[in-house]
Design an enzyme around this catalytic site. Structure first.
Site, PDB file in Angstrom:
ATOM      1  NE  ARG A  17      -2.694  -1.651   3.238  1.00  0.00           N
ATOM      2  CZ  ARG A  17      -3.318  -1.742   4.407  1.00  0.00           C
ATOM      3  NH1 ARG A  17      -4.425  -1.058   4.613  1.00  0.00           N
ATOM      4  NH2 ARG A  17      -2.844  -2.518   5.374  1.00  0.00           N
ATOM      5  CB  THR A  86       4.309 -12.793  11.620  1.00  0.00           C
ATOM      6  OG1 THR A  86       3.071 -13.472  11.903  1.00  0.00           O
ATOM      7  CG2 THR A  86       3.993 -11.428  11.027  1.00  0.00           C
ATOM      8  CE1 TYR A 376      33.958  26.298  -3.971  1.00  0.00           C
ATOM      9  CE2 TYR A 376      36.017  26.672  -5.153  1.00  0.00           C
ATOM     10  CZ  TYR A 376      35.174  25.826  -4.438  1.00  0.00           C
ATOM     11  OH  TYR A 376      35.536  24.530  -4.179  1.00  0.00           O
TER      12      TYR A 376
END
Length: 468
Positions: A17, A86, A376
């Site tokens: 799901r 299970t 930078y």
């Protein structure tokens, strides 16, 4: 001699799901995967990594990658193939847990499980009269489609079975006491019950819950422990429930910080991971994200939409809006932003300033140094009191290797300077704006690296005439 207690985490299912290629237990809520929350609760109850195993099936390689650090510390990962329920998952790990006296079994998709519940189950299982199983139960206010607890009418302290919601009778569905899904078994009777499991159920699987009736029928004692918070047995079935759970975790974390003296302007609009720490009187504005192991000191202000991941921030720091900082250190009273980016290995010194669109990587900026615009700074060591002009860059990469730049104390770097590494600039030196610097600059020296300016009067008119 058998060891006293092991913990088995069931994490083999896909979670259809969720509609995802990622195993359900690896989806995140509150800054951790569901599985990581469960493992944290198990370890929090004092169970060592070497006494914990995860049963995996779907997405085994992904789970192994997610748990690589824990696996190297002793965690076991056991394959269940195929996935037949299970009970079958526990059977798949039997050769591992049979060397223990007791086995804790929990589900990897129930992230609200607490260490206190695990401790209660283990203590009840070890106490006289030594039950064959102790299971957790819950009585939520709102009904849930969970298994119902069946008890002995004459001895209500004894559990005699669990009936799943899908096969329960109308009378059984009225039972308010539900199976929470956490168990602590004595391993010898568990092994005997598992050997008798059958698949006579709608899904044709081996249900772990069926062992309860088998144990009770064999006159083994099965007892229960009630959850202090029935939310602990909430699992996650889809993305909607995942989002609800994430919101709950985030709100709890925000509330804990506010009670500890942190101001959060809009608690529902911040994202704060569970391991984050924030000092007193720090203010977090709307949209802030504090991720990973970030540590924020006292009296700081983190302005809207800044993101910090695995950063350490000292006291009194101001981080203006829209900064993105990762794996960096910011010392006391520094000021950053807006739109500053710190990449891994950046260290910003005390009272230093970084401003708009300045990026720093694997570099140290010394005390009270400044780079306020469009720079930078990579693989650089910058001393104290240095000014970095707008547009300055350290050219640290030659196409195959990185090279360092060192700028000593009180140096002044003019705008649009290009510093080609490897390079050292001495203390108190000046770099003229627009220079390309390729050679070392001694102390107290002005360095210019410009082409000579040439003027050609009338050239634009001639060009336009030729074009026309």
């Amino acid at each position: 001699m058998p060891k006293p207690l092991a913990a088995l985490v069931l994490a083999a299912g896909r979670g259809t799901r969720m509609k995802s290629a990622l195993p359900k237990v690896l989806h995140q809520a509150g800054g951790r995967s569901l599985l990581a929350h469960v493992l944290a609760a198990v370890r929090g109850a004092g169970i060592a990594l070497g006494d914990i195993a995860v049963v995996a099936g779907y997405g085994l390689d992904q789970i192994r990658a997610a748990l690589a650090e824990l696996e190297s510390g002793g965690l076991q990962i056991i394959l269940q193939e195929p996935q037949l329920g299970t009970g079958h998952a526990v059977l798949a790990a039997q050769s591992w847990w049979q060397n223990y006296d007791h086995l804790l079994v929990v589900h990897g998709d129930m992230p609200l499980l607490s260490s206190a519940t695990i401790t209660s189950l283990a203590a009840a299982a070890a106490a006289k009269p030594h039950p064959a199983c102790v299971l957790a139960t819950a009585e939520p206010r709102e009904p849930r489609a969970y298994g119902r607890i069946l008890r002995n009418a004459n001895h209500p302290e004894r559990v005699v079975g669990i009936v799943e919601d899908g096969v329960a009778t109308p009378v059984q569905r009225k039972i308010r006491e539900l199976n929470a899904g956490f168990y602590c078994f004595a391993t010898a009777p568990l092994a005997a019950a598992l050997a008798r499991l059958r698949t006579n159920n709608p899904h044709g699987e081996y249900y772990l819950t069926d062992t309860i009736a088998l144990l009770a029928a064999g006159r083994s004692l099965v007892t229960s422990v009630a959850l202090a918070d029935d939310r602990e047995c909430l699992g996650v079935n889809d993305r909607v429930e995942l989002a609800q759970l994430d919101r709950d975790f985030r709100r709890r974390k925000a509330e804990a910080l506010m009670r500890a003296g942190v101001t959060i302007q809009f608690p529902d609009a911040v994202v704060i991971d569970p391991d984050v720490e924030v000092g007193q009187d720090t203010v977090l504005e709307s949209g802030v994200q504090l991720l990973g192991s970030t540590r924020i000191g006292a009296n700081c202000r983190i302005r809207s939409y800044s993101i910090l991941e695995d950063c350490t921030v000292a006291d009194g720091v101001l981080i203006r809006s829209h900064c993105v900082l990762e794996k960096s250190r910011i010392d006391a009273a520094a000021q950053l932003g807006p739109f500053t980016r710190l990449r891994e290995g950046a260290h910003i010194g005390e009272a230093a300033h970084l401003g708009n669109f300045v990026e720093v990587k694997k570099s140290r900026l010394g005390r009270a140094s400044k780079a306020n615009h469009l720079a930078y700074l990579g693989d650089a060591t910058i001393g104290a009191g240095v000014n970095i002009g707008a547009g300055t860059i350290t050219c640290n990469y030659d196409g195959s290797a990185k090279h360092p730049t060192t700028i000593a104390d009180a140096a002044f770097i003019g705008s649009n300077a290009t510093l080609v590494a490897p390079l050292e600039i001495g203390p108190g030196s000046y770099i003229a704006a627009g220079s390309v610097i390729t050679d070392p600059v001694p102390a107290d020296t002005l360095a210019l690296g410009r082409a000579r300016q040439t003027l050609k009067p009338g050239w634009p008119s001639k060009r336009r005439q030729k074009r026309d």
